[in-house]
Motif scaffolding. Sequence first.
Motif, PDB file in Angstrom:
ATOM      1  N   THR A 277      10.747  -0.914  -8.196  1.00 58.84           N
ATOM      2  CA  THR A 277      11.395   0.347  -8.563  1.00 58.84           C
ATOM      3  C   THR A 277      12.348   0.854  -7.485  1.00 58.84           C
TER       4      THR A 277
ATOM      5  N   LYS B  47       3.072  -2.736  -9.412  1.00 60.73           N
ATOM      6  CA  LYS B  47       4.255  -1.856  -9.462  1.00 60.73           C
ATOM      7  C   LYS B  47       4.045  -0.634  -8.576  1.00 60.73           C
ATOM      8  N   LYS B  48       2.865  -0.042  -8.675  1.00 58.94           N
ATOM      9  CA  LYS B  48       2.533   1.115  -7.833  1.00 58.94           C
ATOM     10  C   LYS B  48       2.489   0.724  -6.366  1.00 58.94           C
TER      11      LYS B  48
ATOM     12  N   GLN C 135      -4.617  -2.265  -2.623  1.00 63.11           N
ATOM     13  CA  GLN C 135      -4.438  -0.857  -2.277  1.00 63.11           C
ATOM     14  C   GLN C 135      -4.392  -0.667  -0.763  1.00 63.11           C
TER      15      GLN C 135
ATOM     16  N   GLU D 265      -1.043   0.795   1.185  1.00 60.84           N
ATOM     17  CA  GLU D 265      -1.078   2.138   1.741  1.00 60.84           C
ATOM     18  C   GLU D 265      -1.302   2.155   3.246  1.00 60.84           C
TER      19      GLU D 265
ATOM     20  N   ALA E 297       5.985   0.215  -4.927  1.00 60.23           N
ATOM     21  CA  ALA E 297       6.657   1.497  -4.707  1.00 60.23           C
ATOM     22  C   ALA E 297       6.184   2.139  -3.406  1.00 60.23           C
ATOM     23  N   ALA E 298       4.889   2.032  -3.115  1.00 57.81           N
ATOM     24  CA  ALA E 298       4.356   2.596  -1.873  1.00 57.81           C
ATOM     25  C   ALA E 298       4.832   1.801  -0.664  1.00 57.81           C
TER      26      ALA E 298
ATOM     27  N   ALA F 184       0.711  -3.084 -13.527  1.00 58.57           N
ATOM     28  CA  ALA F 184       0.820  -1.656 -13.236  1.00 58.57           C
ATOM     29  C   ALA F 184       0.407  -1.369 -11.793  1.00 58.57           C
ATOM     30  N   ALA F 185      -0.662  -2.040 -11.333  1.00 58.42           N
ATOM     31  CA  ALA F 185      -1.127  -1.827  -9.960  1.00 58.42           C
ATOM     32  C   ALA F 185      -0.138  -2.369  -8.942  1.00 58.42           C
TER      33      ALA F 185
END
Length: 556
Positions: A247, A517-518, A490, A494, A521-522, A514-515
Amino acid sequence: MQRRHFIKLTATTGAAILFSRLPYATSTQTTAINLPDEVWAQSGAEWFKLKSTNGSKFSYKDIEVTVKANGNAKGVYIQSPTQQLNSVRLKWKHNTPSSAKYLGDHWERSYGDLQWKTGFNGGKSPWYVIIHDTKQTACFGVKTGANSICWWGLGADSLDLNLDTHSGGNGVLLGNRTLHAADIVTSHGLPGETPFRTDHRFCGIMCEKPRLPKQPIYGINDWYFAYGNNNFDLIKQTTAMMSELVTDTNNKPFSVIDAGWANYSPLLPGDGGWNDDFSKPNDKFKDMHLLGDEIKKLGMRPGLWMRPLCARHDEKASLLAPKIPGRDDPKNPTLDPTIPENIERVKRNFDFYKEWGYEMVKHDFSTYDITGRWGFDMKDSITSPGWNFNDRSKTTAEIILHLYRSIREAAGDGIYVIGCNTMSHLSAGIFEMCRIGDDTSGNEWGRTRKMGVNTLAFRLPQHNKFYAVDGDCVGLTTKIEWARNKQWLQLLAESGAPLFVSGQPEAMGAEQKAAVKKAFAAAAKVQPLGEPLDWMDTMLPEKWKLNGKLVEFNWA
């Protein structure tokens, strides 16, 4: 510095303090270590105690060690014009309370074995050691880029700094030159500072000029689902699949092609062959320039893996490193890095990568190819005894540094370089990134947990102080339960450190996409440095501070 300024450790004064404050304040709270109480030198199999001549100079015959101020450090300078020099040891008297814990680094990558330790078992703490006794934290280390391979030894009543000056498996022959072996730096915890933050700040003292990426690094790598069985179409397919999850177009991710792309030569009739020429692709890939262009069209930046000291199976014997235990496999002949022709070959490979348009190169195996050992096998010595390269006038550390600097010169400013199986303290300031631990896995969750979680927790303090730390990939495959990999994804995303995902197409369902993609982005943005909160009590921290929030994982 006078002996009377020596501050001994007691159970009431806190952690091991072998320094007194400099007479001026600095923003980094640097402190200066006193002159050693003893200096020893090893030539061949014999150790000699050197005699102090004027406080800062220590000598035995024509071996001379000088310890003197060098900016904010104490520089160690060595002369040994007629005798081979294997090692030098500096020793300070000091008492450490039995309740103290200490943490060292690793020679190259870590192997799921880093932890805060107690007791004095004669273990080695490579490069630096952090000591904490619940009241204060003390830090002892050498600056990155040292010309010797250094480790600290902590005893009940002593602290040692050992400077390995071997050239291969024999002592170096310095001749008439003076070896600037290392610069010693020290520091201590500040009020309200956790040991993790002290460690992070101290890494900045050891490496004053890191070479860092311009933006956070993230992307994909094919190794943990392909394991070398990759090809042009597979790379293009997975890049296309994963590019749909991106993204942030202002910081494009990398698509790194791992082992399996380079030319190979059969050793025997019918043998499948072995990658041995990293200047040209094999028949599975054919055109690396074209593949790089395809990756760019899909919105990612191309990268590749290579092994710089890999020789061809029919290489001239005069260009090869001596065969030693661990470096005697006929499938893996190794170039001698002290021969200029070999260094030029390594640099020429990078010329090809630039011509092909690649923006990241991950180079691997150099420590193993130079020493014949992995870091976990370097308990007694860095390599096997009794051998040397073509040029014995340089220490092993100097030989490694010359290789790294040659790679950096060849890569220029257009290619980010990841060092894998590199001496971490020698690569800092030269390469933008370091693979800080052994391989995670796309097959075994236990390996990812051991190598990934432990590595990230204990070497994350080096992030953006030495280089950007690469804790290795999320091996997102059908062989590892998603509930487990989801946690590792994760944490990496992060942590503030680079994120690489090795996503098997068959494992990438809607939830996984979906995970990822998130996570992308992070990882594409600058984030606060994550901090393991229970790292002093476990090798696999479960409590983390991520983006200012407490996050708990269940690695079991």
